[in-house]
Design a protein around this motif. Sequence first.
Motif, PDB file in Angstrom:
ATOM      1  N   PRO A  86       0.813  -1.220   0.000  1.00  0.00           N
ATOM      2  CA  PRO A  86       0.000   0.000   0.000  1.00  0.00           C
ATOM      3  C   PRO A  86       0.851   1.277   0.000  1.00  0.00           C
ATOM      4  O   PRO A  86       0.374   2.333  -0.383  1.00  0.00           O
ATOM      5  N   LEU A  87       2.100   1.153   0.418  1.00  0.00           N
ATOM      6  CA  LEU A  87       3.000   2.310   0.415  1.00  0.00           C
ATOM      7  C   LEU A  87       3.952   2.243  -0.776  1.00  0.00           C
ATOM      8  O   LEU A  87       5.121   2.595  -0.663  1.00  0.00           O
ATOM      9  N   SER A  88       3.453   1.818  -1.913  1.00  0.00           N
ATOM     10  CA  SER A  88       4.333   1.607  -3.061  1.00  0.00           C
ATOM     11  C   SER A  88       4.902   2.906  -3.620  1.00  0.00           C
ATOM     12  O   SER A  88       5.822   2.873  -4.426  1.00  0.00           O
ATOM     13  N   CYS A  89       4.383   4.044  -3.189  1.00  0.00           N
ATOM     14  CA  CYS A  89       4.957   5.314  -3.621  1.00  0.00           C
ATOM     15  C   CYS A  89       6.264   5.601  -2.875  1.00  0.00           C
ATOM     16  O   CYS A  89       7.001   6.513  -3.225  1.00  0.00           O
ATOM     17  N   ILE A  90       6.557   4.790  -1.863  1.00  0.00           N
ATOM     18  CA  ILE A  90       7.819   4.868  -1.119  1.00  0.00           C
ATOM     19  C   ILE A  90       8.537   3.536  -1.328  1.00  0.00           C
ATOM     20  O   ILE A  90       8.001   2.484  -1.004  1.00  0.00           O
ATOM     21  N   ALA A  91       9.741   3.567  -1.822  1.00  0.00           N
ATOM     22  CA  ALA A  91      10.442   2.331  -2.191  1.00  0.00           C
ATOM     23  C   ALA A  91      11.104   1.642  -0.997  1.00  0.00           C
ATOM     24  O   ALA A  91      11.397   0.449  -1.070  1.00  0.00           O
ATOM     25  N   LEU A  92      11.314   2.357   0.099  1.00  0.00           N
ATOM     26  CA  LEU A  92      12.124   1.813   1.192  1.00  0.00           C
ATOM     27  C   LEU A  92      11.570   0.519   1.801  1.00  0.00           C
ATOM     28  O   LEU A  92      12.331  -0.447   1.957  1.00  0.00           O
ATOM     29  N   PRO A  93      10.287   0.422   2.169  1.00  0.00           N
ATOM     30  CA  PRO A  93       9.819  -0.843   2.756  1.00  0.00           C
ATOM     31  C   PRO A  93       9.976  -2.028   1.801  1.00  0.00           C
ATOM     32  O   PRO A  93      10.394  -3.117   2.219  1.00  0.00           O
ATOM     33  N   SER A  94       9.675  -1.823   0.536  1.00  0.00           N
ATOM     34  CA  SER A  94       9.793  -2.907  -0.437  1.00  0.00           C
ATOM     35  C   SER A  94      11.253  -3.295  -0.647  1.00  0.00           C
ATOM     36  O   SER A  94      11.588  -4.481  -0.752  1.00  0.00           O
ATOM     37  N   LEU A  95      12.131  -2.307  -0.703  1.00  0.00           N
ATOM     38  CA  LEU A  95      13.557  -2.576  -0.870  1.00  0.00           C
ATOM     39  C   LEU A  95      14.104  -3.358   0.322  1.00  0.00           C
ATOM     40  O   LEU A  95      14.843  -4.338   0.150  1.00  0.00           O
ATOM     41  N   LEU A  96      13.719  -2.965   1.525  1.00  0.00           N
ATOM     42  CA  LEU A  96      14.148  -3.685   2.723  1.00  0.00           C
ATOM     43  C   LEU A  96      13.570  -5.107   2.751  1.00  0.00           C
ATOM     44  O   LEU A  96      14.236  -6.048   3.198  1.00  0.00           O
ATOM     45  N   ALA A  97      12.359  -5.273   2.284  1.00  0.00           N
ATOM     46  CA  ALA A  97      11.750  -6.607   2.228  1.00  0.00           C
ATOM     47  C   ALA A  97      12.545  -7.518   1.308  1.00  0.00           C
ATOM     48  O   ALA A  97      12.782  -8.686   1.626  1.00  0.00           O
ATOM     49  N   VAL A  98      12.978  -6.995   0.176  1.00  0.00           N
ATOM     50  CA  VAL A  98      13.777  -7.792  -0.762  1.00  0.00           C
ATOM     51  C   VAL A  98      15.119  -8.154  -0.139  1.00  0.00           C
ATOM     52  O   VAL A  98      15.549  -9.316  -0.173  1.00  0.00           O
TER      53      VAL A  98
END
Length: 143
Positions: A86-98
């Motif tokens: 839901p926060l895909s406009c911010i890359a940081l959570p997704s990058l940390l998840a990867v």
Amino acid sequence: EPEAEYAQPVHAYAAAGAEAPRIIHTDKGARAIECPRCHAVNDLTRNNCHRCAMPFTLEGTEVSDAAVQPSNRATASLVLGLVGLPLSCIALPSLLAVILGVLALRTDAAPGPAPGQGSALAGLILGLIGLVAFVGWVALYYL
């Protein structure tokens, strides 16, 4: 005179019949323990299966629940992957998840499925989806 200590650990399931861990000979001629639950080949000195944590010895039955708990990295990867969508406009959570998903899969790697491997893989995939969505947001904004 007291009985001498055994050099090898006492196998807890010696009388369990077909459910007992089997002592096998590997291709290199060494002896190993085959787990009756997951059929993983373990070193003869192990108290528990390296894959599923099934106890082979009396000492192995005293293992804490940490042996079957998912790693913190795998759990964090899954949570960050879920938050990153839901926060895909911010890359940081997704990058940390990867990053945490890859670290959990590499660090916790053992032959066969390990506890937390599914969480790490799900977090990795969700993180990648979040990063693709972030790239879509950026392309939409700048184009």
